[in-house]
Write a protein that holds these residues in place. Structure first.
Motif, PDB file in Angstrom:
ATOM      1  N   TYR A  41      -6.855  -7.411   0.882  1.00 37.15           N
ATOM      2  CA  TYR A  41      -6.505  -6.921   2.227  1.00 37.15           C
ATOM      3  C   TYR A  41      -6.552  -8.056   3.252  1.00 37.15           C
ATOM      4  CZ  TYR A  41      -5.977  -3.637   6.039  1.00 37.15           C
ATOM      5  OH  TYR A  41      -5.492  -2.956   7.130  1.00 37.15           O
ATOM      6  N   THR A 126     -17.755  -9.306  -3.940  1.00 37.38           N
ATOM      7  CA  THR A 126     -17.995  -8.752  -2.599  1.00 37.38           C
ATOM      8  C   THR A 126     -18.932  -7.550  -2.686  1.00 37.38           C
ATOM      9  OG1 THR A 126     -15.808  -9.471  -1.894  1.00 37.38           O
ATOM     10  CG2 THR A 126     -16.862  -7.772  -0.564  1.00 37.38           C
ATOM     11  N   GLY A 151      -9.806  -1.702  -3.817  1.00 44.08           N
ATOM     12  CA  GLY A 151     -10.286  -2.773  -4.696  1.00 44.08           C
ATOM     13  C   GLY A 151     -11.790  -2.948  -4.612  1.00 44.08           C
ATOM     14  N   VAL A 152     -12.305  -3.266  -3.418  1.00 47.81           N
ATOM     15  CA  VAL A 152     -13.750  -3.430  -3.241  1.00 47.81           C
ATOM     16  C   VAL A 152     -14.443  -2.089  -3.512  1.00 47.81           C
ATOM     17  CG1 VAL A 152     -15.586  -3.902  -1.565  1.00 47.81           C
ATOM     18  CG2 VAL A 152     -13.533  -5.338  -1.595  1.00 47.81           C
ATOM     19  N   GLY A 172      -9.551   7.911   2.378  1.00 49.56           N
ATOM     20  CA  GLY A 172      -8.564   8.561   3.234  1.00 49.56           C
ATOM     21  C   GLY A 172      -7.580   9.434   2.484  1.00 49.56           C
ATOM     22  N   LYS A 176      -7.707   9.289  -4.148  1.00 49.29           N
ATOM     23  CA  LYS A 176      -8.647   8.160  -4.188  1.00 49.29           C
ATOM     24  C   LYS A 176     -10.057   8.687  -4.485  1.00 49.29           C
ATOM     25  CE  LYS A 176      -5.981   5.586  -0.781  1.00 49.29           C
ATOM     26  NZ  LYS A 176      -5.966   4.603   0.278  1.00 49.29           N
ATOM     27  N   TYR A 191     -12.182  11.170   4.944  1.00 47.87           N
ATOM     28  CA  TYR A 191     -12.414  11.000   6.378  1.00 47.87           C
ATOM     29  C   TYR A 191     -11.161  11.229   7.223  1.00 47.87           C
ATOM     30  CZ  TYR A 191     -11.920   6.106   4.599  1.00 47.87           C
ATOM     31  OH  TYR A 191     -11.562   4.976   3.930  1.00 47.87           O
ATOM     32  N   VAL A 215     -16.149  -0.637   5.243  1.00 47.22           N
ATOM     33  CA  VAL A 215     -15.012  -1.565   5.365  1.00 47.22           C
ATOM     34  C   VAL A 215     -13.926  -1.069   6.326  1.00 47.22           C
ATOM     35  CG1 VAL A 215     -15.318  -2.453   3.003  1.00 47.22           C
ATOM     36  CG2 VAL A 215     -13.732  -0.581   3.405  1.00 47.22           C
ATOM     37  N   VAL A 237     -18.514  -4.939   5.631  1.00 40.76           N
ATOM     38  CA  VAL A 237     -17.803  -5.894   4.776  1.00 40.76           C
ATOM     39  C   VAL A 237     -16.374  -6.105   5.292  1.00 40.76           C
ATOM     40  CG1 VAL A 237     -16.986  -6.234   2.401  1.00 40.76           C
ATOM     41  CG2 VAL A 237     -19.249  -5.302   2.796  1.00 40.76           C
ATOM     42  N   THR A 277     -21.367  -9.325   5.808  1.00 43.67           N
ATOM     43  CA  THR A 277     -21.262 -10.436   4.859  1.00 43.67           C
ATOM     44  C   THR A 277     -19.823 -10.879   4.667  1.00 43.67           C
ATOM     45  OG1 THR A 277     -21.929 -11.184   2.659  1.00 43.67           O
ATOM     46  CG2 THR A 277     -21.138  -8.938   2.801  1.00 43.67           C
ATOM     47  N   HIS A 278     -19.634 -12.132   4.309  1.00 45.69           N
ATOM     48  CA  HIS A 278     -18.319 -12.677   3.977  1.00 45.69           C
ATOM     49  C   HIS A 278     -18.483 -13.598   2.771  1.00 45.69           C
ATOM     50  CE1 HIS A 278     -14.484 -14.556   4.095  1.00 45.69           C
ATOM     51  NE2 HIS A 278     -14.114 -13.870   5.158  1.00 45.69           N
ATOM     52  N   ILE A 279     -17.809 -13.261   1.660  1.00 42.86           N
ATOM     53  CA  ILE A 279     -18.057 -14.066   0.455  1.00 42.86           C
ATOM     54  C   ILE A 279     -17.351 -15.423   0.497  1.00 42.86           C
ATOM     55  CG2 ILE A 279     -18.658 -12.180  -1.123  1.00 42.86           C
ATOM     56  CD1 ILE A 279     -15.796 -12.776  -2.355  1.00 42.86           C
ATOM     57  N   ARG A 328      -1.603   2.130   2.847  1.00 46.03           N
ATOM     58  CA  ARG A 328      -2.814   2.897   2.493  1.00 46.03           C
ATOM     59  C   ARG A 328      -2.609   3.769   1.276  1.00 46.03           C
ATOM     60  NH1 ARG A 328      -6.038   4.955   7.823  1.00 46.03           N
ATOM     61  NH2 ARG A 328      -7.610   5.473   6.285  1.00 46.03           N
TER      62      ARG A 328
HETATM   63  N1  LIG Z   1     -16.414  -9.592   3.675  1.00 46.53           N
HETATM   64  C1  LIG Z   1     -15.817 -10.024   2.572  1.00 46.53           C
HETATM   65  O1  LIG Z   1     -16.214 -11.040   1.990  1.00 46.53           O
HETATM   66  C2  LIG Z   1     -14.665  -9.221   2.019  1.00 46.53           C
HETATM   67  C3  LIG Z   1     -14.121  -9.530   0.768  1.00 46.53           C
HETATM   68  C4  LIG Z   1     -13.097  -8.711   0.281  1.00 46.53           C
HETATM   69  C5  LIG Z   1     -12.629  -7.650   1.047  1.00 46.53           C
HETATM   70  N2  LIG Z   1     -13.161  -7.411   2.274  1.00 46.53           N
HETATM   71  C6  LIG Z   1     -12.730  -6.260   3.093  1.00 46.53           C
HETATM   72  O2  LIG Z   1     -12.934  -5.091   2.312  1.00 46.53           O
HETATM   73  C7  LIG Z   1     -11.947  -4.122   2.613  1.00 46.53           C
HETATM   74  C8  LIG Z   1     -11.247  -3.689   1.332  1.00 46.53           C
HETATM   75  O3  LIG Z   1     -10.464  -4.786   0.850  1.00 46.53           O
HETATM   76  P1  LIG Z   1      -9.546  -4.604  -0.440  1.00 46.53           P
HETATM   77  O4  LIG Z   1      -8.841  -5.900  -0.629  1.00 46.53           O
HETATM   78  O5  LIG Z   1     -10.340  -4.025  -1.549  1.00 46.53           O
HETATM   79  O6  LIG Z   1      -8.457  -3.536   0.066  1.00 46.53           O
HETATM   80  P2  LIG Z   1      -8.278  -1.997  -0.373  1.00 46.53           P
HETATM   81  O7  LIG Z   1      -9.552  -1.272  -0.097  1.00 46.53           O
HETATM   82  O8  LIG Z   1      -7.748  -1.944  -1.750  1.00 46.53           O
HETATM   83  O9  LIG Z   1      -7.155  -1.530   0.647  1.00 46.53           O
HETATM   84  C9  LIG Z   1      -7.437  -1.359   1.993  1.00 46.53           C
HETATM   85  C10 LIG Z   1      -7.874   0.104   2.265  1.00 46.53           C
HETATM   86  O10 LIG Z   1      -8.429   0.163   3.568  1.00 46.53           O
HETATM   87  C11 LIG Z   1      -8.340   1.498   4.028  1.00 46.53           C
HETATM   88  N3  LIG Z   1      -7.903   1.552   5.423  1.00 46.53           N
HETATM   89  C12 LIG Z   1      -8.581   2.147   6.407  1.00 46.53           C
HETATM   90  N4  LIG Z   1      -7.914   2.045   7.554  1.00 46.53           N
HETATM   91  C13 LIG Z   1      -6.771   1.385   7.292  1.00 46.53           C
HETATM   92  C14 LIG Z   1      -5.658   0.994   8.090  1.00 46.53           C
HETATM   93  N5  LIG Z   1      -5.583   1.280   9.402  1.00 46.53           N
HETATM   94  N6  LIG Z   1      -4.653   0.317   7.475  1.00 46.53           N
HETATM   95  C15 LIG Z   1      -4.711   0.006   6.155  1.00 46.53           C
HETATM   96  N7  LIG Z   1      -5.751   0.362   5.366  1.00 46.53           N
HETATM   97  C16 LIG Z   1      -6.764   1.055   5.928  1.00 46.53           C
HETATM   98  C17 LIG Z   1      -7.342   2.219   3.111  1.00 46.53           C
HETATM   99  O11 LIG Z   1      -8.104   3.095   2.269  1.00 46.53           O
HETATM  100  P3  LIG Z   1      -8.303   4.623   2.758  1.00 46.53           P
HETATM  101  O12 LIG Z   1      -6.919   5.205   2.836  1.00 46.53           O
HETATM  102  O13 LIG Z   1      -9.131   5.228   1.692  1.00 46.53           O
HETATM  103  O14 LIG Z   1      -8.987   4.531   4.080  1.00 46.53           O
HETATM  104  C18 LIG Z   1      -6.729   1.099   2.282  1.00 46.53           C
HETATM  105  O15 LIG Z   1      -6.309   1.540   1.020  1.00 46.53           O
HETATM  106  C19 LIG Z   1     -11.028  -4.759   3.657  1.00 46.53           C
HETATM  107  O16 LIG Z   1     -11.467  -4.353   4.932  1.00 46.53           O
HETATM  108  C20 LIG Z   1     -11.250  -6.245   3.454  1.00 46.53           C
HETATM  109  O17 LIG Z   1     -10.955  -6.997   4.607  1.00 46.53           O
HETATM  110  C21 LIG Z   1     -14.172  -8.181   2.775  1.00 46.53           C
END
Ligand SMILES: NC(=O)c1ccc[n+]([C@@H]2O[C@H](COP(=O)([O-])OP(=O)(O)OC[C@H]3O[C@@H](n4cnc5c(N)ncnc54)[C@H](OP(=O)(O)O)[C@@H]3O)[C@@H](O)[C@H]2O)c1
Length: 341
Positions: A41, A126, A151-152, A172, A176, A191, A215, A237, A277-279, A328
């Motif tokens: 994402y 993560t 994914g996460v 959402g 899922k 939600y 997230v 995250v 956290t941020h990996i 989404r």
């Molecule tokens: N901090 C770190 O080190 C780190 C590392 C990896 C990922 N992340 C974060 O973890 C989260 C998940 O990443 P991922 O790569 O695994 O993606 P993902 O969860 O596979 O896809 C993103 C999901 O976010 C939800 N979402 C909620 N509001 C949204 C919006 N307005 N637009 C689009 N999606 C929305 C959706 O799920 P629902 O429909 O179920 O809401 C969507 O399927 C992201 O926020 C990403 O930035 C952080």
């Protein structure tokens, strides 16, 4: 070699498939022939110009790949040409070849396919760092995970369930939530349903949340934070819901409103903690990266966990994978195959 370049920020079609010079390994590096790319994402945010860690454009986005070592620098020892490896990076992964320091090329678990290899590293590390290192998970904890079908999310549901926790999956869409339940979640909540708050109250009436992996941001953050038990830990995250445009002042206000916030005095009164956290910080810290990797792979192997590959795409379709993630509608990990099969 071919690579997807980001010259300007914008919609998925802004990514441009270009011929560029293939990188050559330095003395401590391995060169990897990329077979599969995991879509994250953060790369969608990068493409839109909303990611603080992005380098200056033009650049090749892409934070994780899997493939085989095809060349190595003269100082590299103990690695084999043809070895299956996966690796994370800040950018550069949307390409047919990447070069990284040899220690960052991690061996693919023996029974994983190359699709699974590209779906494993970022999502599982993560979830692992957030739950095990930041929240100090205990098997007796009740754990809420948001965007639980992503994914996460699917990685976190599996880790927390295998650890023995009582998992509340939030997402959402109902399909899922079905996926999260099949991975071990005991409770599920949509939600985007109109009665979400009431349902959340019913789930938490007798027992609140010890840990939250969050997230999404906005109302979802507030709903989880408001149901933390004493001594609870909420780990931020990501904030997928945040979307703002430089030219739209209303979007600045929305982004400010939806950004996770906590009043320290409220946390003090309830005895709760907010962590984030941020990996990306693991990348320059090889010792820590390898220690997380070793604990994670031992756990995953002991519990027979596997990353969930929700969809696969050809290299030429990569912008479509971005569009799908943004819609989404995706579940699990989106994997792009550079070499099909
Ligand atoms: N901090 C770190 O080190 C780190 C590392 C990896 C990922 N992340 C974060 O973890 C989260 C998940 O990443 P991922 O790569 O695994 O993606 P993902 O969860 O596979 O896809 C993103 C999901 O976010 C939800 N979402 C909620 N509001 C949204 C919006 N307005 N637009 C689009 N999606 C929305 C959706 O799920 P629902 O429909 O179920 O809401 C969507 O399927 C992201 O926020 C990403 O930035 C952080």
């Amino acid at each position: 070699m071919r690579a997807w370049l980001l010259n300007r920020t914008g919609p998925p079609d802004i990514l441009s498939l270009t011929d560029v010079a293939a990188p050559e390994p330095g003395p401590d590096d391995v060169a990897i022939r990329v077979e599969t790319i995991g879509i994250n994402y953060a790369e969608v945010l990068s493409r839109k110009g909303l990611y603080g860690w992005a380098p200056e454009r033009p650049y090749i986005p892409g934070m994780e790949v899997a493939g085989r070592i095809e060349a190595m620098g003269e100082a590299v020892q103990g690695r084999q040409i043809g070895e299956r490896v996966l690796c994370g990076m800040q950018y550069g992964g949307y390409a047919e070849r990447v070069c990284v320091t040899a220690n960052r090329a991690l061996s693919v678990p023996a029974d994983f396919s190359m699709d699974e290899a590209a779906a494993f590293g970022v999502n599982f590390m993560t979830a692992w760092v957030a739950l095990m290192e930041m929240a100090r998970l205990r098997p007796s904890d009740r754990v809420a995970i948001t965007a639980a079908g992503g994914g996460v999310g699917t990685a976190a549901v599996q880790i927390a369930s295998a650890f023995g926790c009582d998992v509340v999956a939030l997402a959402g869409a109902d399909e899922k939530l079905e996926l999260a339940r099949s991975l071990g979640a005991a409770h599920t909540l949509n939600y985007r349903a109109s009665d979400f708050e009431q349902r959340f109250d019913r789930v938490t009436v007798d027992r609140q949340l010890d840990v939250v992996l969050e997230v999404v941001g906005g109302d979802v953050f507030r709903a989880c934070n408001g149901r933390l038990a004493n001594f609870g830990r909420l780990v931020v995250v990501g904030y997928a819901q945040l979307d703002y445009s430089k030219w739209n002042p209303l979007s600045w206000w929305r982004a400010w409103h939806d950004a996770p916030k906590l009043k320290v005095m409220d946390a003090a009164v309830a005895s709760t903690g907010l962590l984030a956290t941020h990996i990306g910080y693991l990348l320059p810290d090889e010792e820590r990266l390898l220690s997380v990797w070793s604990a994670l792979t031992e756990f995953v192997e002991a519990h027979g966990l596997r990353p969930i590959v929700g969809s696969t795409w050809d290299f030429e379709e990569l912008p479509e994978a971005h569009r799908f993630m943004e819609s989404r509608a995706s579940t699990g990990k989106l994997v792009v195959r550079v070499v099909t099969g």
